[in-house]
Design an enzyme around this catalytic site. Structure first.
Site, PDB file in Angstrom:
ATOM      1  N   LYS A 182       2.983  -3.921  -3.203  1.00 55.53           N
ATOM      2  CA  LYS A 182       2.397  -5.264  -3.356  1.00 55.53           C
ATOM      3  C   LYS A 182       1.582  -5.404  -4.633  1.00 55.53           C
ATOM      4  O   LYS A 182       1.402  -6.497  -5.135  1.00 55.53           O
ATOM      5  CB  LYS A 182       1.525  -5.597  -2.143  1.00 55.53           C
ATOM      6  CG  LYS A 182       0.248  -4.778  -2.081  1.00 55.53           C
ATOM      7  CD  LYS A 182      -0.545  -5.040  -0.818  1.00 55.53           C
ATOM      8  CE  LYS A 182      -1.833  -4.244  -0.846  1.00 55.53           C
ATOM      9  NZ  LYS A 182      -2.515  -4.153   0.434  1.00 55.53           N
ATOM     10  N   ARG A 234     -12.081  -5.858   8.704  1.00 57.39           N
ATOM     11  CA  ARG A 234     -11.002  -6.758   8.318  1.00 57.39           C
ATOM     12  C   ARG A 234     -10.095  -6.835   9.544  1.00 57.39           C
ATOM     13  O   ARG A 234     -10.503  -7.363  10.559  1.00 57.39           O
ATOM     14  CB  ARG A 234     -10.284  -6.285   7.044  1.00 57.39           C
ATOM     15  CG  ARG A 234      -9.448  -7.404   6.416  1.00 57.39           C
ATOM     16  CD  ARG A 234      -8.772  -7.010   5.124  1.00 57.39           C
ATOM     17  NE  ARG A 234      -7.643  -6.099   5.345  1.00 57.39           N
ATOM     18  CZ  ARG A 234      -6.857  -5.614   4.373  1.00 57.39           C
ATOM     19  NH1 ARG A 234      -7.094  -5.941   3.122  1.00 57.39           N
ATOM     20  NH2 ARG A 234      -5.852  -4.809   4.654  1.00 57.39           N
TER      21      ARG A 234
HETATM   22  C1  LIG Z   1      -2.859  -2.899   0.510  1.00 57.82           C
HETATM   23  C2  LIG Z   1      -2.864  -2.075   1.719  1.00 57.82           C
HETATM   24  C3  LIG Z   1      -2.657  -0.696   1.611  1.00 57.82           C
HETATM   25  C4  LIG Z   1      -2.491   0.019   0.298  1.00 57.82           C
HETATM   26  O1  LIG Z   1      -3.673   0.001  -0.444  1.00 57.82           O
HETATM   27  P1  LIG Z   1      -3.818   0.757  -1.835  1.00 57.82           P
HETATM   28  O2  LIG Z   1      -5.247   0.632  -2.144  1.00 57.82           O
HETATM   29  O3  LIG Z   1      -2.963   0.034  -2.824  1.00 57.82           O
HETATM   30  O4  LIG Z   1      -3.389   2.167  -1.677  1.00 57.82           O
HETATM   31  C5  LIG Z   1      -2.638   0.028   2.793  1.00 57.82           C
HETATM   32  N1  LIG Z   1      -2.811  -0.561   3.987  1.00 57.82           N
HETATM   33  C6  LIG Z   1      -3.013  -1.879   4.119  1.00 57.82           C
HETATM   34  C7  LIG Z   1      -3.213  -2.458   5.475  1.00 57.82           C
HETATM   35  C8  LIG Z   1      -3.057  -2.681   2.997  1.00 57.82           C
HETATM   36  O5  LIG Z   1      -3.249  -3.993   3.129  1.00 57.82           O
END
Ligand SMILES: *Cc1c(COP(=O)(O)O)cnc(C)c1O
Length: 363
Positions: A38, A133
């Protein structure tokens, strides 16, 4: 017409190198990984390369990006990171093999659709361990919901449980909070009389704990994006340097449109800047500055850029302009010259999803 700017350069070799280093270290310790796409808008060509690192899933918070992965024909499991919207469940069933969930209503509907489509959908149930969250905060409700999925929702498979930290509440993953997740898993496994496939212990921010050998035994899955795409973030925010990780997976080139000597302190009555803020300005006298044709619209906040050229300093930005100080730069600049920048996560996030950015893959 010549080359167009600004350019977002993506160095595939560095990306794959970083993904391999982290994934292999995880795998050696019995931890599966999901590669999170993402951060760069899930650009499918890039996702495809990243996925060759030995990860078990390709993951995103956006179902559209997982759809693109599937439509590209990649034979990888996909993992949806954001709790699904009621309005996207049909696509979730179709394009995500696994999704993170926390809400009973959503699970019931997801189950109904999986049954209707004659398929099984795998879910990871999320526990909130204090970051506030997503996830179920109450432990009893969490365990009850896990059993409910196992016993009552025949279209779903309880693939495991997980948690997410340091996203809203700035709460760090620790031995203490992650041990709670492992204990939850053990309790659920007793109640459903089988092992859970995954106990998913977080994102990039769990890596510092892992690299210090403090990750509780029983955590066997991590979801990793930032550490792979922005190797500069871990040393900066987490005091963790992983050997071999390369900076500069994503860099930006921008073109100089003005070079002038100007006062460093604004002249006239003080009001607000382009964003309604009143920043502090330091008076450093008359300085040589360059104006670049790129701005906050392209990269989020300009402070998520880092000039690569020696002696260049960020001064400020509006939506479409970036000002840098070149008084002490290691070289001379002319109008039309290109300046290069390293990018922190926010800059990559904005630049990769921007149709005014010219994206170039370097293999
Ligand atoms: C974005 C996200 C991740 C990955 O996070 P990074 O900081 O890019 O490693 C993992 N779990 C969830 C639920 C996320 O929203």
């Amino acid at each position: 017409m010549g080359k167009r700017y600004p350019v977002l350069n993506i160095d595939i070799k560095k990306l794959v190198n970083n993904a391999r280093i982290i994934t292999e270290k995880c795998n050696e310790n019995g931890i599966d990984t999901a590669c999170v796409i993402k951060g760069y808008n899930g650009i499918p060509e890039v996702a495809e390369e990243m996925a060759k690192c030995g990860c078990s899933q390709v993951a995103s918070s956006r179902i559209d990006q997982l759809k693109d992965v599937k439509l590209r024909g990649m034979a990888m499991d996909t993992l949806l990171l954001r709790i699904p919207m009621m309005s996207e469940l049909e696509e979730v069933i179709r394009y995500a093999d696994i999704s993170l969930n926390s809400q009973r209503e959503t699970l019931v509907e997801l189950d109904r659709m999986a049954v209707e489509n004659n398929t099984k959908h795998r879910v990871i149930l999320m526990r909130d361990l204090g970051d506030l969250r997503e996830g179920i905060f109450d432990r009893d409700e969490f365990i009850e919901t896990a059993c409910f999925i196992e016993n009552s929702l025949k279209g779903l498979v309880l693939e495991g449980i997980g948690t997410n930290l340091s996203c809203y509440g700035s709460v760090a993953p620790t031995e203490k909070n992650l041990s709670m997740l492992v204990e939850d898993a053990e309790e659920i496994e007793k109640l459903i009389d089988r092992k859970l496939r995954y106990v998913s212990g977080g994102a990039t921010t769990t890596l510092p704990l892992f690299y210090r050998n403090k990750l509780p035994k029983g955590i066997n899955h991590l979801r990793l994006g930032e550490s792979i795409i922005c190797a500069m973030d871990l040393p900066l925010y987490w005091d963790t340097d992983i050997e071999g990780l390369e900076k500069g997976v994503f860099t930006m080139d921008a073109q100089i449109i003005e070079i002038r000597r100007k006062p460093s302190y604004p002249i006239g009555e003080k009001c607000v800047n382009a964003f309604g803020e009143t920043p502090e300005y330091e008076d450093r006298g008359i300085r040589l500055r360059a104006l670049l044709a790129v701005g906050n619209r392209d990269v989020g906040d300009y402070s998520s850029l880092e000039p690569i050229d020696e002696g260049v300093e960020l001064v400020g930005a509006s939506s479409d302009h970036l000002i840098v100080d070149i008084e002490e730069a290691g070289r001379e600049y002319a109008i039309g010259d290109i300046m290069k920048f390293n990018m922190y996560y926010q800059a990559v996030l904005f630049a990769s999803d921007n149709r005014l950015m010219n994206i170039e893959l370097n293999r």
